[in-house]
Design an enzyme around this catalytic site. Structure first.
Site, PDB file in Angstrom:
ATOM      1  N   CYS A  14       0.834  -1.211   0.000  1.00 16.90           N
ATOM      2  CA  CYS A  14       0.000   0.000   0.000  1.00 16.90           C
ATOM      3  C   CYS A  14       0.872   1.265   0.000  1.00 16.90           C
ATOM      4  CB  CYS A  14      -0.996  -0.037   1.147  1.00 16.90           C
ATOM      5  SG  CYS A  14      -2.491   0.865   0.744  1.00 16.90           S
TER       6      CYS A  14
ATOM      7  N   HIS B   8      -3.590  -5.142   0.452  1.00 18.56           N
ATOM      8  CA  HIS B   8      -3.004  -5.669   1.695  1.00 18.56           C
ATOM      9  C   HIS B   8      -3.055  -7.196   1.695  1.00 18.56           C
ATOM     10  CE1 HIS B   8      -2.577  -1.880   3.936  1.00 18.56           C
ATOM     11  NE2 HIS B   8      -3.557  -1.478   3.159  1.00 18.56           N
TER      12      HIS B   8
ATOM     13  N   GLU C 277      -1.570  -9.196   3.501  1.00 22.00           N
ATOM     14  CA  GLU C 277      -1.435  -9.769   4.856  1.00 22.00           C
ATOM     15  C   GLU C 277      -2.766 -10.227   5.457  1.00 22.00           C
ATOM     16  OE1 GLU C 277      -0.968  -6.600   4.038  1.00 22.00           O
ATOM     17  OE2 GLU C 277      -1.496  -5.192   5.645  1.00 22.00           O
TER      18      GLU C 277
HETATM   19  N1  GLN Z   1      -2.256   6.677   2.655  1.00 23.87           N
HETATM   20  C1  GLN Z   1      -2.286   5.899   1.458  1.00 23.87           C
HETATM   21  C2  GLN Z   1      -3.621   5.980   0.745  1.00 23.87           C
HETATM   22  O1  GLN Z   1      -4.617   6.349   1.302  1.00 23.87           O
HETATM   23  C3  GLN Z   1      -1.913   4.458   1.743  1.00 23.87           C
HETATM   24  C4  GLN Z   1      -2.922   3.735   2.593  1.00 23.87           C
HETATM   25  C5  GLN Z   1      -2.383   2.472   3.195  1.00 23.87           C
HETATM   26  O2  GLN Z   1      -1.164   2.264   3.237  1.00 23.87           O
HETATM   27  N2  GLN Z   1      -3.245   1.630   3.705  1.00 23.87           N
HETATM   28  O3  GLN Z   1      -3.687   5.666  -0.420  1.00 23.87           O
END
Ligand code: GLN
Length: 538
Positions: free
Chosen positions: A386, A511, A513
């Site tokens: 992310c 994600h 994970e």
């Molecule tokens: N802050 C970033 C976004 O909103 C990444 C979000 C995250 O890492 N979950 O795109």
């Protein structure tokens, strides 16, 4: 007509102190029952006023877990999913916020016309309705309900009352209570103390709830005399006082509970139609054995800003461990702060692989970019998740001509927003629950390292973000060598990237994970840990 009771309930409360592993205890009981062939569901109740966990700071509350249907939930749902090997719905996380919001909407709709709307019965009825609605989604034989916090907290009271009513309505033979407490050891006295457990059980009983089982958490094992004492003072069958001392791995807890015959105890108490049989946990003990391996070691560095609280990256930590165990190595996980003037290079030099996790806000972002640079310069396997993926794209752009590249999350005026807010996000005003959340399809590009890891062309992964790869830079960055190895099925959103001329540098916008299981490590984690282990040997 006689009502047919289909779903049985096991309600887990906590006493003495928080953070003693109620979630792991609940998940472990669930694992045991799953191994008997039962269909097990799980509900987490969080008595705070937030509607969901999405706006909570990971420092305070640990990781925000995301269900496939896109709810931002408490991290305990992650334990349940990993131990039970199921996918839960967002409904499975009930908060005071959700309960009150629903009751107030009903009041505004005129559903309670004439009535004075009160905690009892309106709030307690709503709680029971939410529990039953969640139970009905899965045709469960048994549903575990874990009440967050500790007995005695003001905000838990309506929930305890609702759970007491649930027991009466569903009949006592179908509902049982398990109280998880902590037995402190006093060095000065040289002994374990049972008084706090006696007090918290008394508090529970004052609400009309007698626990059927007491699970005593302790740092070291406690003896039978002490367990008998607890049974005596708390009015519980001595066989139902179970001790779970600190374990080497959390996955060992189902085995410890089953050694104490908790499966048989539950099956008999709420009349589940199965034969309890501890040998059914054989497969699980094999997994535990592989997780307890000490050698060889692969050292993975997690470089992020929430490093002071390990729980902030709990699913990542677990995924690394599942992956390592599956290839016969031990993952030693180190946390390094990216929120510093200058990254600790000495600490970095110990890492065989670098993982940059997700995050929000500018603090610590430049440190993440430096970690990307370090991994590129030293050919160390690099995994960006992310915001970690967004860091990889930003740093690649900076190294390839766009010196001021950045994410517009941190600077809305920049010339080169290689990471930009998604179009549909620009209209959104409210922050809570409005990111791109939950499971989305992704198409993998053949011939990439990502494809080698997945061996699949179509995957589904869970998301939680507002920003994304900016397509204005797609062609140019690709010409400069950036590999796009996964996109949304319509090819519009960049979901996975790889850095060129590097042994393993993959970044994903989702994600992974949240989908790893001890018995089914996630392909990207497995491939990353394998590459890191190969790197450690050079
Ligand atoms: N802050 C970033 C976004 O909103 C990444 C979000 C995250 O890492 N979950 O795109």
């Amino acid at each position: 007509m006689e009502r047919i009771f289909l779903t049985k309930y096991i309600i887990i409360t906590g006493g003495v102190v928080s953070s003693i592993g109620k979630g792991i205890t609940s998940a472990s009981m669930g694992r045991i029952l799953r191994s008997y062939g039962l269909n097990v569901g799980a509900i987490k109740i969080d008595p705070y006023l937030n509607w969901d966990s999405g706006t909570l700071n990971p420092y305070q509350h640990g990781e925000v877990f995301v269900t496939s249907d896109g709810m931002e939930t408490d991290l305990d749902l992650g334990h349940y999913e990993r131990f039970l090997d199921v996918e839960l719905q967002g409904l499975a996380n009930i908060t005071t916020g959700k309960v009150y919001k629903s009751v107030i909407s009903k009041e505004r709709e005129g559903k309670f016309l004439g009535a004075c709307v009160q905690v009892i019965p309106h709030i307690t009825n709503e709680i029971k309705e939410m529990i039953r609605a969640t139970s009905e989604t899965g045709n469960y034989d048994v549903v575990l309900i874990e009440l967050g916090g500790t007995v005695g907290d003001i905000e838990s009271q309506p929930f305890l009352e609702a759970l007491r009513q649930l027991r009466n309505e569903e009949r006592s033979e179908n509902v049982m209570f398990v109280h998880v407490t902590f037995i402190p050891y006093l060095n000065a006295a040289g002994e374990f103390k049972t008084k706090p457990t006696q007090h918290s059980t008394k508090e529970l009983r004052s609400m009309g709830i007698n626990p059927d089982v007491i699970v005593c958490r302790s740092q070291e094992p406690i003896d039978k005399a002490l367990r008998d004492k607890i049974a005596h003072f708390c009015d519980v069958d001595p066989k139902a006082v179970v001790n779970t001392p600190d374990a080497t791995t959390i996955y060992e807890v189902p085995l410890v509970l089953e050694e104490n015959n908790i499966g048989a105890l539950i099956v008999n108490r709420i009349g589940l139609d199965v034969v309890s049989d501890s040998s059914k946990l054989c497969g699980w003990s094999e997994i535990v054995k592989s997780l307890k391996i000490d050698n060889p070691v692969v050292t993975i560095g997690i470089v992020g800003k929430y490093v002071e609280l390990e729980d902030a990256y709990i699913s990542i930590r677990e995924s690394l461990q599942h992956a390592a165990a599956s290839i016969g190595v031990k993952a030693k996980i180190k946390y390094l702060s990216s929120d510093v003037e200058k990254l600790d290079i000495e600490a970095m030099s110990e890492f065989d692989g670098i993982l940059i996790p997700g995050g929000f806000g500018e603090r610590g972002f430049e440190g993440k970019l430096d970690a990307v640079d370090y991994a590129i310069e030293n050919n160390i396997p690099l995994f960006g998740i992310c915001l970690g993926m967004q860091s990889m794209v930003t740093q690649f752009a900076r190294r390839n001509g766009y010196l001021d590249a950045n994410s517009s999350e941190f600077d809305s005026e920049i010339n080169h927003p290689v990471i930009d807010m998604m179009e549909e996000q620009k209209k959104i005003k409210n922050i809570g629950g409005t990111m791109r959340l939950g499971s989305y399809d992704c198409k993998i590009i053949e011939g990439t390292k990502t494809y080698e890891a997945y061996s699949e062309l179509d995957i589904k992964e869970r998301h939680r973000h507002r920003y994304e790869f900016n397509n204005d830079y797609r062609n140019d960055l690709q010409e400069k060598g950036l590999i796009i190895s996964g996109t949304s099925p319509d090819d519009f959103l960049v979901e996975i990237i790889e850095l060129p001329n590097h042994p393993w540098a993959i970044g994903c916008q989702f994600h992974p994970e949240f989908k790893s299981r001890p018995n089914r490590p996630h392909p990207l984690f497995k491939s990353f840990v394998k590459a890191s282990y190969d790197y450690s040997k050079n």
